[in-house]
Design a protein around this motif. Structure first.
Motif, PDB file in Angstrom:
ATOM      1  N   ASN A 136       0.800  -1.227   0.000  1.00 28.78           N
ATOM      2  CA  ASN A 136       0.000   0.000   0.000  1.00 28.78           C
ATOM      3  C   ASN A 136       0.831   1.275   0.000  1.00 28.78           C
ATOM      4  O   ASN A 136       0.273   2.385   0.006  1.00 28.78           O
ATOM      5  N   THR A 137       2.153   1.155  -0.028  1.00 26.01           N
ATOM      6  CA  THR A 137       3.019   2.336  -0.143  1.00 26.01           C
ATOM      7  C   THR A 137       3.748   2.375  -1.485  1.00 26.01           C
ATOM      8  O   THR A 137       4.733   3.095  -1.638  1.00 26.01           O
ATOM      9  N   THR A 138       3.267   1.608  -2.472  1.00 26.46           N
ATOM     10  CA  THR A 138       3.931   1.533  -3.781  1.00 26.46           C
ATOM     11  C   THR A 138       4.068   2.901  -4.436  1.00 26.46           C
ATOM     12  O   THR A 138       5.116   3.222  -5.016  1.00 26.46           O
ATOM     13  N   TRP A 139       3.015   3.715  -4.371  1.00 26.57           N
ATOM     14  CA  TRP A 139       3.074   5.035  -5.023  1.00 26.57           C
ATOM     15  C   TRP A 139       4.220   5.858  -4.455  1.00 26.57           C
ATOM     16  O   TRP A 139       4.998   6.455  -5.194  1.00 26.57           O
ATOM     17  N   MET A 140       4.345   5.864  -3.131  1.00 29.01           N
ATOM     18  CA  MET A 140       5.383   6.663  -2.478  1.00 29.01           C
ATOM     19  C   MET A 140       6.782   6.117  -2.776  1.00 29.01           C
ATOM     20  O   MET A 140       7.687   6.868  -3.145  1.00 29.01           O
ATOM     21  N   SER A 141       6.958   4.800  -2.638  1.00 30.90           N
ATOM     22  CA  SER A 141       8.286   4.221  -2.873  1.00 30.90           C
ATOM     23  C   SER A 141       8.713   4.399  -4.329  1.00 30.90           C
ATOM     24  O   SER A 141       9.893   4.623  -4.612  1.00 30.90           O
ATOM     25  N   SER A 142       7.768   4.348  -5.251  1.00 29.34           N
ATOM     26  CA  SER A 142       8.077   4.540  -6.669  1.00 29.34           C
ATOM     27  C   SER A 142       8.506   5.976  -6.943  1.00 29.34           C
ATOM     28  O   SER A 142       9.474   6.224  -7.672  1.00 29.34           O
ATOM     29  N   LYS A 143       7.790   6.942  -6.370  1.00 24.99           N
ATOM     30  CA  LYS A 143       8.123   8.350  -6.583  1.00 24.99           C
ATOM     31  C   LYS A 143       9.494   8.688  -6.005  1.00 24.99           C
ATOM     32  O   LYS A 143      10.273   9.427  -6.610  1.00 24.99           O
ATOM     33  N   VAL A 144       9.792   8.160  -4.838  1.00 25.36           N
ATOM     34  CA  VAL A 144      11.098   8.400  -4.221  1.00 25.36           C
ATOM     35  C   VAL A 144      12.209   7.837  -5.100  1.00 25.36           C
ATOM     36  O   VAL A 144      13.234   8.489  -5.344  1.00 25.36           O
TER      37      VAL A 144
END
Length: 370
Positions: A136-144
């Motif tokens: 559920n944190t894929t969006w954040m980890s991808s952007k980083v």
């Protein structure tokens, strides 16, 4: 050579995949008249030192990555370990700056080492994870991750750009301002038609303790296998060791590790392969067009995604580590197996990135000559 460049190649020490997929790149640098330098730590560094004993090599600060013992704790373990990873990244930035200056390096190729960057020379980042899956944190980890990649002069993705491809959403973005070049799948191996010596090859790698957990489970479960098994543990040690175990219906030949040439021959001599679903392994098995069975590392979202995707495509079956039993292997008969993607590699074109002088760079004899 007047245009010969001194290039640092630095793979992440997370299993063996990042190091092994750098082998064809290091060899291509040599073949094109450039001077590679190797930097990493742990088993990744040891492996490349064995493959290229005459190439200068250096040890970088270790990220000290280990897996949680239970899959459900994978993410929290990564978060818990993040301070020491950030500390290692900070240290390796200083180490790389020193290496560039001391050895007059003209460029850098980082395979997922986030701190292997120096703004005064052209820098390339290799990854198959433009999207970093983390639940559920894929969006954040991808952007980083994409923000880190953006500072590099180029991003090389070891896959084909269109469909069909091997990485799916891992290596493909709908929209991106990143300077992406798709290399095609990278493998150190070539397919050869050799007589089959083994009915099954087991190929292990990856961080502890999960590598050992799987080794112990497989050695127990495979006692009833009918036929000959070659079992490569993926433990890079000072000397190669071998052991043979007689089973009721065949034998298990154990190696702690194999170098590339021996491994290439052995996989070609094996009917089927049982292994993790790490992306470098997927590329190697596609190049060699093997039937396989995958056991993804518990809790590692990337390996789980690749295994599920390839099973859905009717190419390779998989199961979770805790669910593996000998009878699972019979499922391979109902799957097509992996096939290679023909994708000619233009290394000469890729290496032109190192002929460009960064606007922040100091003039050097090699940069002035191009």
């Amino acid at each position: 050579m007047q245009n010969s460049k001194r290039i640092l190649v630095a793979p992440l020490n997370w299993g063996l995949g990042h190091a092994t997929r750098c082998i064809p790149i290091i060899q291509a640098l040599i073949d094109h008249g450039h001077q590679p330098f190797i930097a990493s730590d742990g088993v990744a560094l040891s492996l490349l030192q064995k493959e290229f004993p005459n190439v200068p090599s250096f040890e970088l600060s270790s990220y000290k990555i280990t897996y949680a013992e239970k899959a459900r704790n994978f993410k929290i373990k990564m978060i818990w370990d993040s301070p020491k990873v950030l500390k290692a990244i900070s240290k390796e930035k200083k180490e790389v700056k020193r290496l560039v200056k001391e050895h007059k390096l003209d460029g850098i190729i980082s395979d997922n080492r986030l701190g292997v960057f120096y703004k005064k020379v052209p820098c390339v980042f290799i990854t198959h994870q433009l999207n970093v899956l983390s639940g559920n944190t894929t969006w954040m980890s991808s952007k980083v991750h994409q923000k880190v990649i953006k500072k590099f002069n180029a991003c090389w993705v070891p896959d084909v750009e269109g469909k069909p491809n091997l990485t799916g959403k891992l290596g493909h973005l709908k929209k991106s301002k990143l300077k992406i070049a798709y290399l095609g799948p990278l493998s150190r191996f070539e397919k050869k038609e050799l007589p089959k010596q083994y009915n099954l090859m087991v190929l292990l790698s990856g961080p502890e303790p999960q590598r050992t957990f799987l080794e112990e489970k497989l050695l127990k479960e495979l006692q009833g296998f009918e036929g000959n098994i070659l079992f490569v543990k993926g433990k890079i040690e000072g000397e190669q060791t071998t052991e043979e175990i007689k089973t009721g219906k065949g034998s298990i030949t154990l190696y702690n590790y194999m170098k590339s040439a021996e491994l290439e021959t052995s996989i070609n001599q094996s009917e089927k392969v049982l292994c993790r679903s790490g992306y470098t392994t997927v590329m190697d098995l596609a190049k060699l067009e093997k039937k396989a069975f995958f056991i993804p590392t518990p809790g590692q979202y990337e390996q789980e995604y690749l295994a599920k995707r390839l099973e859905k495509q009717q190419l390779v079956p998989y199961c979770e580590q805790d669910d593996f039993a000998l009878e699972q292997l019979s499922r391979m008969e109902d799957f097509e197996g992996l096939t290679q993607f023909e994708s000619p590699m233009d290394y000469a074109g890729l290496f032109t990135v190192f002929s460009k002088v960064n606007e922040n760079s100091d003039p050097t004899p090699t940069s002035l000559s191009t």
